[in-house]
Design a protein around this motif. Structure first.
Motif: not given
Length: 468
Positions: A36-57
Motif C-alpha cells: 500500500h502506497n501512493h506513488l504516482p504510477p506515471q512517474e514509474i512508467a515514464e521512469d522519471k529522473v528528479f534532478g534534486n532532493m527537493t523534487k523527490i524528498w
C-alpha cells in the motif's frame, strides 16, 4: 562521505546480539512487498529522473512540512515560490530540531541507503549534501525504476480512484520493468455522499463506466463495472480511508431515496448519510469477495482541521490529525453482516488512534475462521503511528491478543520514492523486540525458529497473503 563512528551503522536500533543475529541473518535480505502506497504510477512508467532532493524528498511530504511550520519556517520555503535549493536548505536547518521525531531517523536512513551519505544533515552539511545528491539524482541510475530496484522491491501497489484509466499500469505491465507494479481500488469519493462535489464525481464515474447514474442501483452497477476493469488489469486489492465504519439499519427504499435526494442537490442528515454509506460499503465488500480481493480499511483520521490553510493549499498538505471516533461496535456489526453471508473477504484493519490498538487486535480474532491463515489482519502502525513507539505498541497488542507470527508486516503508505527504508526501520524494530525478550529469558534462544518468524513477518506472510 565519512562512515566511521556514524549515527546510522550496521546495528542501528539493534540492542543486543540476538536482535543483531535476527536482523542480519533473517530480515535484512528479504525483498520488499510494499502492498500500500501512493506513488504516482506515471512517474514509474515514464521512469522519471528528479534532478534534486527537493523534487523527490520535500515536495509532497507533509511530514516534513509540519515540522518546518512548527519551527517557524515561512510557507514560501515549504510549498511556496522559493527555489528548490532554498527549500532544501530550510529543511536541512530543521533536521537537527527533529530529534526524537521519526523524521530524524528516516532522514538519515534515506541518505545512507540511497546516497551512501552518513554525515548528519544540518545547516553546515547542507550545501555539500545538496550538491552530491543532486548530481546523483540527475543520473538515470537514480531514476524511479532504479530507485525501486536499489531497495530490492519485489512488488509495489499504488492506489487509484475508480475513474482512473490505469493507462500507466498498462504501460508497466507491457514493459520489461522487473518490479511488479499493481494498484488498489479506492472508491471513497463514491461512498462519502455528503462531500462537496459529490454529484460531479458521480458524473465522472458514470463517464468512466460508460453509463448514466441516476439511481442507487446504477451507482452499484458503475462501481462493479470499474471493479471488473481494475481486476482485468491485475488489481487484487482495494482500500478505504474512512474516519470510521458506518453500519446503520436501512431499507432498499430508504437508500434509493437518499441517493436521489443527493443527486437532486439536497443536503442530507447525518443519519441519511450513514445509512447510504452502510449500504454502499456492504455492496462493495460483497463484490470484493466475489473477485477474491483483499480489502483494506484505514480508520481514524481527522482530516482538514485547519480550514484557512486547507482553502489555500488543499487536502493532503499537513492539516490532518488523529481522531477519537468510536470504532468497535459498528465495525463488528459490519464484519458480522459480511461473515453471516460468508462474504467476508481477506481484510486488513488499520487504526490511527493508538487507543484503539487492543480493540483492533481483539476484533480480528472474531472473524479469523480457520479458512485462511491470518484472514483478518491488524495492519501495521500507519501515518502518525509508523514510528518506533507506534509500531512497537501495535505489535505488542497483536502479540498479546492474536498471533504476530501471522502478521503481514510493513508498508510505506507514502508518496515518496525515498521512503522504502521504512521497511528496514520496521524490521530492525521487529528484531529488537524479539531479541530483547530472548535476552530476558521470556523467549527461548531458538534463533532458527524465531528467525523464520521474523522472515515470515518481513516478507513471506505478505507474499502468501496477497498471492503475489
Amino acid at each position: 562521505m565519512a562512515k566511521t563512528g556514524t549515527f546510522i551503522h550496521d546495528d542501528f536500533l539493534l540492542e543486543n546480539k540476538y536482535a543483531q543475529e535476527l536482523y542480519h541473518g533473517y530480515a535484512k535480505k528479504q525483498p520488499i512487498i510494499d502492498y500500500h502506497n501512493h506513488l504516482p504510477p506515471q512517474e514509474i512508467a515514464e521512469d522519471k529522473v528528479f534532478g534534486n532532493m527537493t523534487k523527490i524528498w520535500i515536495n509532497g511530504d507533509h511530514y516534513k512540512w509540519r515540522a518546518m511550520r512548527t519551527l517557524g519556517v515561512n510557507e514560501r520555503f515549504i510549498t511556496g515560490e522559493s527555489s528548490d535549493k532554498e527549500k532544501f536548505m530550510h529543511w536541512a536547518k530543521t533536521v537537527p530540531y527533529t530529534m526524537r521525531n521519526p523524521l530524524y531517523h528516516w532522514t538519515h536512513l534515506e541518505l545512507a541507503r540511497y546516497f551512501d551519505i552518513y554525515d548528519l544533515l544540518d545547516e553546515k552539511s547542507a550545501e555539500n549534501i545538496y550538491q552530491e545528491t543532486s548530481e546523483k539524482l540527475s543520473s538515470p541510475d537514480y531514476s524511479c525504476q532504479n530507485l525501486l530496484r536499489r531497495v530490492h522491491a519485489e512488488v509495489v501497489c499504488t492506489t487509484e480512484d475508480p475513474i482512473d484509466s490505469l493507462e500507466y499500469h498498462k504501460t508497466l505491465a507491457k514493459s520489461d520493468f522487473d518490479v511488479k507494479v499493481s494498484t488498489a481500488f479506492r472508491p471513497d469519493k463514491a461512498i462519502l455522499i455528503s462531500n462537496k462535489g459529490y454529484n460531479d464525481y458521480v458524473d465522472a464515474l458514470g463517464k468512466a463506466a460508460n453509463q448514466e447514474i441516476n439511481t442507487f442501483n446504477e451507482l452499484c452497477d458503475a462501481l462493479e463495472n470499474r471493479i471488473a476493469y481494475f481486476h482485468q488489469n491485475g488489481c487484487t486489492l482495494c482500500d478505504h480511508g474512512l474516519d470510521r465504519i458506518c453500519f446503520e439499519p436501512y431499507t432498499e427504499l430508504e437508500v434509493q431515496a437518499i441517493f436521489l435526494k443527493r443527486r437532486n442537490g439536497q443536503d442530507l442528515t447525518q443519519e441519511e448519510a450513514s445509512k447510504f454509506q452502510s449500504a454502499i460499503l456492504l455492496f462493495l465488500s460483497e463484490t470484493y469477495h466475489e473477485y477474491g480481493w483483499v480489502q483494506q480499511l484505514h480508520l481514524g483520521a481527522l482530516r482538514n482541521n485547519n480550514a484557512r490553510m486547507h482553502s489555500l493549499l488543499g487536502p493532503d498538505t499537513g492539516w490532518d490529525s488523529i481522531g477519537d471516533y468510536p470504532q468497535a461496535q459498528q465495525l463488528s456489526a459490519f464484519l458480522n453482516a459480511l461473515d453471516r453471508k460468508d462474504k467476508l473477504t481477506k481484510t486488513i484493519i488499520y487504526n490511527l488512534n493508538p487507543a484503539d490498538n487492543e480493540v483492533m487486535a481483539s476484533m480480528i480474532g472474531n472473524f479469523n475462521d480457520g479458512s485462511i491463515k491470518g484472514k483478518v489482519q491488524f495492519g501495521s502502525g500507519w501515518w502518525f503511528m509508523d514510528q518506533k513507539d507506534g509500531m512497537t505498541k501495535q505489535m505488542n497488542a497483536l502479540s498479546n491478543m492474536g498471533l504476530i507470527s501471522c502478521f503481514i508486516g510493513m508498508l510505506t503508505d507514502s508518496r515518496s520514492f525515498l521512503s522504502f527504508p521504512r521497511h528496514e526501520y520496521f524490521r530492525r524494530v521487529l528484531c529488537n523486540l524479539f531479541g530483547d525478550e530472548i535476552q530476558r529469558g521470556e523467549l527461548p534462544n531458538d534463533i532458527a525458529w524465531i528467525g523464520k518468524l521474523v522472515q515470515d513477518i518481513s516478507y513471506q506472510n505478505a507474499k502468501d497473503y496477497f498471492n503475489f
